[in-house]
Design an enzyme around this catalytic site. Structure first.
Site, PDB file in Angstrom:
ATOM      1  CE1 TYR A   1      -3.194  -2.872   0.348  1.00  0.00           C
ATOM      2  CE2 TYR A   1      -3.431  -2.403   2.683  1.00  0.00           C
ATOM      3  CZ  TYR A   1      -3.768  -3.151   1.585  1.00  0.00           C
ATOM      4  OH  TYR A   1      -4.677  -4.170   1.695  1.00  0.00           O
TER       5      TYR A   1
ATOM      6  NE  ARG B   1     -13.413  -3.219  -4.907  1.00  0.00           N
ATOM      7  CZ  ARG B   1     -12.304  -3.711  -4.342  1.00  0.00           C
ATOM      8  NH1 ARG B   1     -11.550  -2.910  -3.603  1.00  0.00           N
ATOM      9  NH2 ARG B   1     -11.966  -4.971  -4.482  1.00  0.00           N
TER      10      ARG B   1
ATOM     11  CB  SER C   1     -14.238  -4.121  -0.116  1.00  0.00           C
ATOM     12  OG  SER C   1     -13.024  -3.581  -0.579  1.00  0.00           O
ATOM     13  N   PRO C   2     -16.166  -4.191   3.098  1.00  0.00           N
ATOM     14  CG  PRO C   2     -16.292  -3.679   5.378  1.00  0.00           C
ATOM     15  CD  PRO C   2     -15.312  -3.805   4.242  1.00  0.00           C
ATOM     16  CG  LEU C   3     -18.911   0.104   4.282  1.00  0.00           C
ATOM     17  CD1 LEU C   3     -18.349   1.424   4.791  1.00  0.00           C
ATOM     18  CD2 LEU C   3     -20.370  -0.044   4.668  1.00  0.00           C
TER      19      LEU C   3
END
Length: 340
Positions: free
Chosen positions: A60, A216, A212-214
């Site tokens: 990252y 993205r 990414s539980p939302l």
């Protein structure tokens, strides 16, 4: 009053972490420009409100994110459950995977330096290297545990077969994979009709860490047009955020928004509550680089979903509901996992 994160345990032997983690990637790449001071303030606020499970990776920002997290936790190391990952590097046209044992050791040493710590709580192989037997990679990771440089091991986006082979070498504490109302591949039975990756992980006592539980950011309901993204936001050309797929996925989001409105919560809080409701062994790591969104996400811990709510969400977002692929670049869908 700001909601405070509770606690959950990943794996066996267990690693106790905050019930909601913080994905730190967006503070260094992918989601548009980040403000360093706001990113640091967000990390500090996370710790102040009990979100102590921080997730980063050496890839990252090509090391920048680990340095940022290391700066934020300086003087507060004992409060933090620190997770990072290795095996990916940026390469021309995509990403390169390297699971060679010598690379495991070199990457771990570099991450420890950037983070400014003596030990990593949870060390993941970011992607399984199809060119290197996973037994060799995990064997090298296990040496880090023996040396006291790593406490627990994890895999990211691994297949059921890889989980079994890895766990035969050393206990695997956590599996990090994408899981949300619009990405439910983790629950899909194997190609031969065998158990899903989720079922195998639970059979082996491996905790689940959904990234990414939302969706993205789509499931927050804040994204209404492909033009909502800045020029440097990777979602601008993402298969799920463009063309007919965007329109189809927006209908899904609108259905989530409608139910959230009935419950008097934000759409993103409802989406997070669904992930949290999938089991006490599940610890989602929504990413944000702003304190306001961190507070909104943390408040999802207080959202209670009834059996009727869960049934409605199952109708709204059955497995395979989202249109479009998971990545802009097909080279990101590498490795051995059918969930990619």
């Amino acid at each position: 009053m700001t909601q405070t994160a509770g606690r959950r345990t990943l794996g066996s032997p267990g690693l106790e972490v905050s019930a909601l983690g913080l994905g730190c990637m967006g503070m260094s790449q992918a989601y548009g420009a980040a403000d360093r001071s706001e990113s640091l303030a967000t990390l500090h606020r996370a710790l102040d409100t009990g979100t102590t499970f921080l997730d980063t990776a050496d890839v990252y920002g090509s090391g920048h994110n680990e340095e940022l997290v290391g700066e934020a936790i300086a003087g507060r190391r004992d409060e933090v459950q620190l997770a990072t990952k290795f095996s990916l590097t940026h390469a021309d046209g995509g990403m390169r995977i390297d699971g060679r044992p010598e690379n495991v050791l070199a990457c771990a040493e570099a991450s420890l330096r950037r983070l400014g710590v003596d030990v990593i709580d949870l060390y993941y192989q970011h992607r399984v290297d199809p060119q290197v037997p996973i037994e060799d990679t995990v064997g090298a990771m296990a040496e880090l545990v023996t040396a006291g440089k790593v406490r627990h091991l994890g895999l990211s986006e691994a297949s059921a077969e890889s989980l079994r082979r890895a766990a035969a070498v050393h206990p695997i504490t956590a599996l990090q994979s994408e899981w949300s109302l619009w990405t439910r591949d983790l629950e899909t039975p194997g190609a031969d009709g065998g158990p899903s990756v989720l079922e195998v992980a639970r059979e082996l006592g491996i905790g689940i860490v959904p990234f990414s539980p939302l969706g993205r950011g789509f499931l927050t309901g804040a994204i209404r047009s492909p033009e909502d993204f800045g020029a440097d936001d990777f979602r601008r050309g993402h298969p799920r955020f463009t063309g007919d797929a965007f329109t189809a996925n927006l209908r899904l989001v609108d259905a989530v928004r409608a139910l959230a409105g009935e419950k008097g919560v934000a759409p993103g809080q409802l989406a997070l509550a669904w992930v949290l409701a999938q089991g006490s062994d599940v610890v989602p790591i929504p990413g944000t680089k702003r304190r306001a969104y961190l507070d909104e996400n943390t408040a999802a811990l207080a959202v209670e979903l009834s059996a009727a709510d869960l049934a409605r969400l199952a109708e709204i977002a059955p497995p395979g509901v989202a249109e479009g692929g998971r990545y802009v670049n097909a080279s990101y869908s590498y490795g051995d996992s059918p969930t990619r």
